[in-house]
Scaffold this motif. Sequence first.
Motif, PDB file in Angstrom:
ATOM      1  N   LYS A   3       1.178  -1.314   0.068  1.00  0.00           N
ATOM      2  CA  LYS A   3       0.621  -0.345  -0.059  1.00  0.00           C
ATOM      3  C   LYS A   3       0.266   0.739   0.140  1.00  0.00           C
ATOM      4  CE  LYS A   3      -0.601   0.487   5.327  1.00  0.00           C
ATOM      5  NZ  LYS A   3      -1.136   0.229   6.144  1.00  0.00           N
ATOM      6  N   ASN A   4       1.959   1.137   0.235  1.00  0.00           N
ATOM      7  CA  ASN A   4       2.873   1.866   0.272  1.00  0.00           C
ATOM      8  C   ASN A   4       3.604   2.354  -1.314  1.00  0.00           C
ATOM      9  OD1 ASN A   4       3.062   3.295   2.964  1.00  0.00           O
ATOM     10  ND2 ASN A   4       3.865   1.236   3.220  1.00  0.00           N
ATOM     11  N   HIS A   5       2.830   1.699  -2.068  1.00  0.00           N
ATOM     12  CA  HIS A   5       4.573   2.012  -3.308  1.00  0.00           C
ATOM     13  C   HIS A   5       3.438   2.796  -4.009  1.00  0.00           C
ATOM     14  CE1 HIS A   5       6.145  -1.884  -3.274  1.00  0.00           C
ATOM     15  NE2 HIS A   5       6.989  -1.554  -3.118  1.00  0.00           N
ATOM     16  N   TYR A   6       3.651   3.769  -5.483  1.00  0.00           N
ATOM     17  CA  TYR A   6       2.711   4.134  -6.135  1.00  0.00           C
ATOM     18  C   TYR A   6       1.971   3.293  -7.247  1.00  0.00           C
ATOM     19  CZ  TYR A   6       5.629   7.810  -4.339  1.00  0.00           C
ATOM     20  OH  TYR A   6       6.031   9.164  -3.737  1.00  0.00           O
ATOM     21  N   LEU A   7       0.465   3.227  -7.326  1.00  0.00           N
ATOM     22  CA  LEU A   7      -0.475   2.801  -8.338  1.00  0.00           C
ATOM     23  C   LEU A   7       0.923   2.643  -9.664  1.00  0.00           C
ATOM     24  CD1 LEU A   7      -2.377   1.241  -9.127  1.00  0.00           C
ATOM     25  CD2 LEU A   7      -4.140   3.483  -9.186  1.00  0.00           C
ATOM     26  N   THR A   9       3.941   3.726 -11.705  1.00  0.00           N
ATOM     27  CA  THR A   9       5.542   4.757 -11.809  1.00  0.00           C
ATOM     28  C   THR A   9       5.680   4.284 -13.167  1.00  0.00           C
ATOM     29  OG1 THR A   9       6.264   1.856 -12.260  1.00  0.00           O
ATOM     30  CG2 THR A   9       5.746   2.928  -9.485  1.00  0.00           C
ATOM     31  N   GLU A  16       7.617   1.072  -6.793  1.00  0.00           N
ATOM     32  CA  GLU A  16       8.813   2.423  -5.853  1.00  0.00           C
ATOM     33  C   GLU A  16       8.759   3.162  -7.115  1.00  0.00           C
ATOM     34  OE1 GLU A  16      11.942   0.416  -3.623  1.00  0.00           O
ATOM     35  OE2 GLU A  16      10.702  -0.365  -1.620  1.00  0.00           O
ATOM     36  N   TRP A  17       9.194   4.275  -6.670  1.00  0.00           N
ATOM     37  CA  TRP A  17       8.992   5.513  -7.324  1.00  0.00           C
ATOM     38  C   TRP A  17      10.015   6.886  -6.133  1.00  0.00           C
ATOM     39  CZ3 TRP A  17       5.564   8.436 -10.836  1.00  0.00           C
ATOM     40  CH2 TRP A  17       6.401   9.118 -12.287  1.00  0.00           C
ATOM     41  N   ASP A  18      11.401   6.615  -6.230  1.00  0.00           N
ATOM     42  CA  ASP A  18      12.250   7.624  -6.148  1.00  0.00           C
ATOM     43  C   ASP A  18      12.103   8.709  -7.052  1.00  0.00           C
ATOM     44  OD1 ASP A  18      13.608   8.776  -4.095  1.00  0.00           O
ATOM     45  OD2 ASP A  18      15.044   8.233  -4.441  1.00  0.00           O
ATOM     46  N   GLU A  21       7.843  14.615  -5.663  1.00  0.00           N
ATOM     47  CA  GLU A  21       5.856  15.178  -6.209  1.00  0.00           C
ATOM     48  C   GLU A  21       5.787  15.661  -7.661  1.00  0.00           C
ATOM     49  OE1 GLU A  21       1.101  15.943  -5.071  1.00  0.00           O
ATOM     50  OE2 GLU A  21       3.682  16.129  -3.689  1.00  0.00           O
ATOM     51  N   ARG A  24       7.375  13.350 -10.524  1.00  0.00           N
ATOM     52  CA  ARG A  24       6.351  12.080 -11.063  1.00  0.00           C
ATOM     53  C   ARG A  24       4.880  12.968 -11.578  1.00  0.00           C
ATOM     54  NH1 ARG A  24       7.129  10.968  -5.215  1.00  0.00           N
ATOM     55  NH2 ARG A  24       4.884  11.963  -4.974  1.00  0.00           N
ATOM     56  N   ARG A  25       4.624  14.170 -10.945  1.00  0.00           N
ATOM     57  CA  ARG A  25       3.317  14.283 -11.920  1.00  0.00           C
ATOM     58  C   ARG A  25       3.994  14.946 -13.552  1.00  0.00           C
ATOM     59  NH1 ARG A  25       1.030  17.366  -8.105  1.00  0.00           N
ATOM     60  NH2 ARG A  25       2.746  18.785  -8.220  1.00  0.00           N
TER      61      ARG A  25
END
Length: 107
Positions: A3-7, A9, A16-18, A21, A24-25
């Motif tokens: 649940k802590n991962h991004y839907l 990437t 995971e996605w380092d 924000e 990412r957007r």
Amino acid sequence: MDKNHYLFTPTSIGGEWDAEENNRRDYFSKKFKIVKDHFELDKNYGLYSFRHTAITNLYREIRKTKTPHEAKSILMGITGHQTMIALEKYLRDIDAELPEDYSDMLK
């Protein structure tokens, strides 16, 4: 899935996605611009308009089996609204929940 991962990437669904924000957007905005340009969509079509449509559809689907309050409680976790009032305003703004039609009572 974690649940802590991004839907979404760049390389997977659920991961995971380092990245900051804004980065990412920006990544998905640039990808969507390619689609927008291809279909010659104007400024009224953006990622947020698709988000609104998805939330509207989801709310109406949840309402088939849940009360308005239960449906809104579920959506708060999805949309990230901090209060029920904020979510209700959002749902009204996108016409997700329209009042029932009582026009037959005017006859």
